[in-house]
Write a protein that holds these residues in place. Structure first.
Motif, PDB file in Angstrom:
ATOM      1  N   ALA A  93     -17.806  56.790   2.972  1.00 38.63           N
ATOM      2  CA  ALA A  93     -16.932  57.483   3.916  1.00 38.63           C
ATOM      3  C   ALA A  93     -16.010  58.406   3.148  1.00 38.63           C
ATOM      4  O   ALA A  93     -15.609  58.116   2.001  1.00 38.63           O
ATOM      5  CB  ALA A  93     -16.114  56.491   4.743  1.00 38.63           C
ATOM      6  N   GLY A  94     -15.669  59.508   3.768  1.00 37.69           N
ATOM      7  CA  GLY A  94     -14.754  60.460   3.157  1.00 37.69           C
ATOM      8  C   GLY A  94     -14.254  61.441   4.180  1.00 37.69           C
ATOM      9  O   GLY A  94     -14.900  61.693   5.209  1.00 37.69           O
ATOM     10  N   ALA A  95     -13.064  62.024   3.931  1.00 41.84           N
ATOM     11  CA  ALA A  95     -12.486  63.003   4.840  1.00 41.84           C
ATOM     12  C   ALA A  95     -11.443  63.809   4.094  1.00 41.84           C
ATOM     13  O   ALA A  95     -10.884  63.356   3.073  1.00 41.84           O
ATOM     14  CB  ALA A  95     -11.867  62.322   6.063  1.00 41.84           C
ATOM     15  N   THR A  96     -11.190  64.984   4.598  1.00 41.59           N
ATOM     16  CA  THR A  96     -10.147  65.839   4.053  1.00 41.59           C
ATOM     17  C   THR A  96      -9.451  66.551   5.200  1.00 41.59           C
ATOM     18  O   THR A  96     -10.092  66.899   6.206  1.00 41.59           O
ATOM     19  CB  THR A  96     -10.726  66.864   3.065  1.00 41.59           C
ATOM     20  N   SER A  97      -8.145  66.765   5.058  1.00 43.79           N
ATOM     21  CA  SER A  97      -7.348  67.455   6.066  1.00 43.79           C
ATOM     22  C   SER A  97      -6.581  68.587   5.395  1.00 43.79           C
ATOM     23  O   SER A  97      -6.128  68.451   4.250  1.00 43.79           O
ATOM     24  CB  SER A  97      -6.384  66.483   6.749  1.00 43.79           C
ATOM     25  N   PHE A  98      -6.434  69.673   6.114  1.00 45.26           N
ATOM     26  CA  PHE A  98      -5.731  70.815   5.546  1.00 45.26           C
ATOM     27  C   PHE A  98      -5.115  71.617   6.690  1.00 45.26           C
ATOM     28  O   PHE A  98      -5.460  71.441   7.860  1.00 45.26           O
ATOM     29  CB  PHE A  98      -6.674  71.684   4.704  1.00 45.26           C
ATOM     30  N   GLY A  99      -4.214  72.528   6.350  1.00 47.51           N
ATOM     31  CA  GLY A  99      -3.519  73.345   7.322  1.00 47.51           C
ATOM     32  C   GLY A  99      -2.015  73.190   7.181  1.00 47.51           C
ATOM     33  O   GLY A  99      -1.506  72.602   6.215  1.00 47.51           O
ATOM     34  N   ALA A 100      -1.294  73.692   8.163  1.00 49.06           N
ATOM     35  CA  ALA A 100       0.165  73.554   8.142  1.00 49.06           C
ATOM     36  C   ALA A 100       0.579  72.095   8.267  1.00 49.06           C
ATOM     37  O   ALA A 100       1.636  71.687   7.790  1.00 49.06           O
ATOM     38  CB  ALA A 100       0.788  74.386   9.259  1.00 49.06           C
ATOM     39  N   GLU A 101      -0.244  71.295   8.915  1.00 51.09           N
ATOM     40  CA  GLU A 101      -0.023  69.849   9.016  1.00 51.09           C
ATOM     41  C   GLU A 101      -1.263  69.139   8.495  1.00 51.09           C
ATOM     42  O   GLU A 101      -2.380  69.655   8.595  1.00 51.09           O
ATOM     43  CB  GLU A 101       0.270  69.429  10.455  1.00 51.09           C
ATOM     44  N   LYS A 102      -1.049  67.931   7.967  1.00 54.07           N
ATOM     45  CA  LYS A 102      -2.154  67.173   7.375  1.00 54.07           C
ATOM     46  C   LYS A 102      -2.074  65.725   7.823  1.00 54.07           C
ATOM     47  O   LYS A 102      -1.101  65.293   8.455  1.00 54.07           O
ATOM     48  CB  LYS A 102      -2.106  67.232   5.847  1.00 54.07           C
ATOM     49  N   ILE A 103      -3.113  64.985   7.443  1.00 57.92           N
ATOM     50  CA  ILE A 103      -3.161  63.533   7.644  1.00 57.92           C
ATOM     51  C   ILE A 103      -3.003  62.864   6.292  1.00 57.92           C
ATOM     52  O   ILE A 103      -3.673  63.249   5.323  1.00 57.92           O
ATOM     53  CB  ILE A 103      -4.474  63.095   8.302  1.00 57.92           C
ATOM     54  N   LEU A 104      -2.151  61.870   6.214  1.00 58.99           N
ATOM     55  CA  LEU A 104      -1.975  61.110   4.978  1.00 58.99           C
ATOM     56  C   LEU A 104      -2.900  59.896   5.027  1.00 58.99           C
ATOM     57  O   LEU A 104      -2.737  59.014   5.874  1.00 58.99           O
ATOM     58  CB  LEU A 104      -0.517  60.669   4.820  1.00 58.99           C
ATOM     59  N   TYR A 105      -3.865  59.843   4.131  1.00 54.25           N
ATOM     60  CA  TYR A 105      -4.791  58.718   4.029  1.00 54.25           C
ATOM     61  C   TYR A 105      -4.231  57.720   3.022  1.00 54.25           C
ATOM     62  O   TYR A 105      -3.957  58.068   1.872  1.00 54.25           O
ATOM     63  CB  TYR A 105      -6.176  59.184   3.595  1.00 54.25           C
ATOM     64  N   VAL A 106      -4.080  56.485   3.465  1.00 55.16           N
ATOM     65  CA  VAL A 106      -3.528  55.419   2.646  1.00 55.16           C
ATOM     66  C   VAL A 106      -4.672  54.507   2.225  1.00 55.16           C
ATOM     67  O   VAL A 106      -5.319  53.867   3.067  1.00 55.16           O
ATOM     68  CB  VAL A 106      -2.447  54.634   3.412  1.00 55.16           C
ATOM     69  N   LEU A 107      -4.950  54.448   0.927  1.00 51.02           N
ATOM     70  CA  LEU A 107      -6.097  53.712   0.401  1.00 51.02           C
ATOM     71  C   LEU A 107      -5.655  52.337  -0.066  1.00 51.02           C
ATOM     72  O   LEU A 107      -4.613  52.183  -0.711  1.00 51.02           O
ATOM     73  CB  LEU A 107      -6.712  54.483  -0.765  1.00 51.02           C
ATOM     74  N   GLY A 108      -6.484  51.324   0.234  1.00 54.60           N
ATOM     75  CA  GLY A 108      -6.205  49.974  -0.237  1.00 54.60           C
ATOM     76  C   GLY A 108      -6.188  48.965   0.882  1.00 54.60           C
ATOM     77  O   GLY A 108      -5.936  49.284   2.049  1.00 54.60           O
ATOM     78  N   GLY A 109      -6.458  47.690   0.531  1.00 57.88           N
ATOM     79  CA  GLY A 109      -6.429  46.616   1.519  1.00 57.88           C
ATOM     80  C   GLY A 109      -7.692  46.558   2.354  1.00 57.88           C
ATOM     81  O   GLY A 109      -8.739  47.125   1.998  1.00 57.88           O
TER      82      GLY A 109
END
Length: 616
Positions: free
Chosen positions: A440-456
């Motif tokens: 699985a993988g994803a990327t976000s870009f633009g004036a606003e983004k999504i923060l992906y928190v890895l772990g657990g």
């Protein structure tokens, strides 16, 4: 030559059954449908006659023999040359009337045919007593079957009195109904006027009450830059019900979840229209929770509400693949409550007046496109075979619509774009065990983004507090979500606007190799697993960039106007490995994992994970 001499010779008779086919009926019309119930000894037949459908219910007698005779239709075909003419070799029994003729017109079969039938019955009775067959069934079961066949009662003879008028001779087709009423069975006429069109009618599919802490709506949590910890939804009591149309064209599902902290509630309602090939899904979700300020020196509270409306369409390309589109309208609101009391003296007041603190309103509209492929087969609980994957793209735009003082509409510059992929492959190893792999993988870009928190892990029960890395302090992030599973670490071992993750597991239901007749759900669904997780999350173009935040720390010295920037190398890729068990307990599928994490070549202390729900 001595070894090839025959020392003894033994003759053993071998008996074989011979099948004899005979007719049970000889109607002047063909039978459209026929069904029978051997236990009741009944038979139902459907015949079409004079533009009408007629049902006949009769006694079932498999021993009855009715010799066939040529019909008028066959005779006409023979005269036209379509059928070969009968010869002496083609034995044709004496014609007898069919079920549509009255018993007064019936003729008895010839003596030669009766004698041949009696000889066949005697041979079958003699052979049935002397045969033994080897099969996978017990002998007791075979004896019971034989007894049932021997005790089958014979069809009693029935006589029907009819009256005939010699002076009036009607054709056979015209006297069909009069003769049909004289049959021993019951005649049922088909009445088209009593046909009732299908009407939508719902029935309850399920009503459940359970503990749950999953994200109900796929979601994305609001992100506040001052919050330095990602928190899963608290464990709550979920009440959920589902009703379906009898033909499953429509489905309605709704529920409410109350957290165990009793600081709010979540509601949702979903309507699915699957009557046509294009499925339509309407959904509404609302969450209202109260939170404490993360600053321990302040005892104030704020209320967070989320209203979410979705409309989704799904178009199946074939039985495995489909295209999906989802439109979303979301309103986030954060209101400061009037409970602001400073806990320690401070020269600078934090808030002049809690009631004057402005509320935070965020309104967004979004569109999500997906291609989904799924040919998996559910072999057992948490055991699948096959491949399923999805590729998706999502766009979201922020706007402002206010009814407070003056109606205003403002299209701000907040724009968010996401591209992602999620593929899962389940390889069958033997009858029970599988090897499951997920990328699985994803990327976000633009004036606003999504923060992906890895772990657990997903649906982690009682996760430990604390953070491995600080959250970004910028205001570019609109949402945050958990990128899991990465066992061996706490949450937030890595974070950023992009992530890439791989999980692989060996799932072995060990008790099924011992016995296939396990009634206990705990042992029947007990699985031992071994796993390996590897992944990373980063900001920017590459995780190996020197400017990556994980390799940069800012230290503020005294006086506070001096800031020291420290750069050091940390491998952005982390991995973990370990083992675990899965089982069903009290109706919940529970997971227990024990894992070691490795970061920058250093193995961490092992961690124990306890969670609910299925694996990927």
């Amino acid at each position: 030559l001595a070894d090839s001499l025959i020392l003894s010779e033994k003759l053993k008779p071998v008996y074989k059954k011979k099948a004899f086919n005979h007719n049970n009926t000889n109607f002047s019309r063909n039978i459209l449908e026929q069904d029978y119930a051997t236990k009741k000894g009944k038979m139902v037949q459907l015949v079409f006659q004079d533009d009408d459908y007629l049902f006949y219910e009769e006694e079932l007698n498999i021993q009855e023999v009715i010799p066939a005779f040529s019909t008028r239709y066959q005779e006409q075909k023979q005269k036209a040359g379509h059928y070969p003419e009968q010869t002496d070799e083609m034995i044709t029994p004496d014609p007898i009337p069919d079920v549509f003729q009255s018993p007064a017109q019936e003729e008895q079969p010839s003596e030669e045919i009766q004698q041949e039938q009696e000889e066949q019955e005697e041979e079958e009775e003699e052979d049935s007593d002397s045969f033994l067959f080897q099969s996978e069934f017990d002998t007791n079961e075979e004896e019971e079957v034989v007894e049932e066949k021997e005790e089958t009662p014979e069809k009693p003879e029935q006589t029907i009195e009819t009256e005939t008028k010699p002076e009036q001779s009607q054709p056979k087709e015209e006297s069909f109904y009069a003769k049909a009423e004289q049959l021993p069975g019951q005649l049922h006429n088909f009445r088209s006027s009593r046909i009732i069109p299908y009407r939508t009618k719902f029935k309850t599919d399920f009503v459940t009450t359970q503990l749950d802490n999953s994200l109900l709506f796929g979601g994305l949590d609001s992100y506040a830059g001052n919050v330095q910890e990602y928190s899963l939804p608290p464990v709550g009591i979920l009440f959920k019900g589902n009703v379906k149309d009898l033909l499953e064209d429509y489905e309605i599902e709704g529920g409410i979840r109350i957290p165990t902290t009793f600081n709010g509630a979540e509601y949702f309602m979903v309507l699915k229209d699957k009557k046509k090939r294009l499925d339509k899904i309407y959904a509404f979700y609302r969450r209202a929770l109260k939170h404490n300020n993360p600053d321990p020196s302040i005892s104030d509270k704020y209320r967070e509400t989320i209203n979410l409306a979705q409309f989704e369409v799904r178009y199946p390309l074939n039985i495995f693949a489909s295209l999906r589109a989802r439109a979303q309208l979301r309103f986030d609101k954060q209101i400061q409550l009037a409970t602001n009391v400073p806990m320690s003296p401070s020269p600078v007041p934090i808030y002049d007046n809690p009631l004057s603190t402005p509320s935070v309103n965020n309104q967004r509209i979004g569109l999500r496109l997906e291609y989904v492929y799924d040919n998996t087969l559910d072999v057992d609980v948490n055991i699948k075979n096959g491949l399923r994957a999805k590729v998706y793209a999502e766009m979201m735009k922020r706007f402002q619509f206010d009814f407070a003082d003056n109606v205003s509409f403002d299209v701000s510059d907040g724009f968010l774009t996401v591209f992602g992929i999620d593929g899962r492959y389940y390889q069958r190893l033997d009858k029970h065990s599988i090897w499951a792999t997920r990328i699985a993988g994803a990327t976000s870009f633009g004036a606003e983004k999504i923060l992906y928190v890895l772990g657990g892990v997903e649906n982690w029960i009682f996760p430990p507090q604390g953070n491995e890395n600080p959250f970004p302090s910028t205001e570019d992030f609109a949402y945050q979500t958990l990128a899991s599973n990465l066992r061996g670490f706490r949450q937030n071992i890595r974070n950023g606007n992009s992530f890439l993750l791989m999980n692989t597991e060996l799932r072995v239901p060990i008790f099924k190799y011992v016995s296939q007749r396990i009634r206990s759900s705990f042992f029947r669904n007990f699985q031992a697993i071994g796993f390996f997780d590897i992944g990373t999350a980063w900001q920017g173009v590459s995780p190996f960039n020197d400017e990556n935040p994980i390799n940069t720390r800012y230290i503020q010295t005294t006086p506070p106007d001096v800031v020291v920037k420290v750069k050091y190398f940390r491998n952005p890729i982390v991995y973990g490995y370990g083992f675990g068990v899965r089982t069903m307990l009290f109706g919940y599928f529970l997971r227990l994992d024990y894992a070691w994490g490795v970061e920058t070549g250093e193995r961490q202390d092992p961690r124990l994970y306890f969670s609910m729900g299925m694996d990927f």
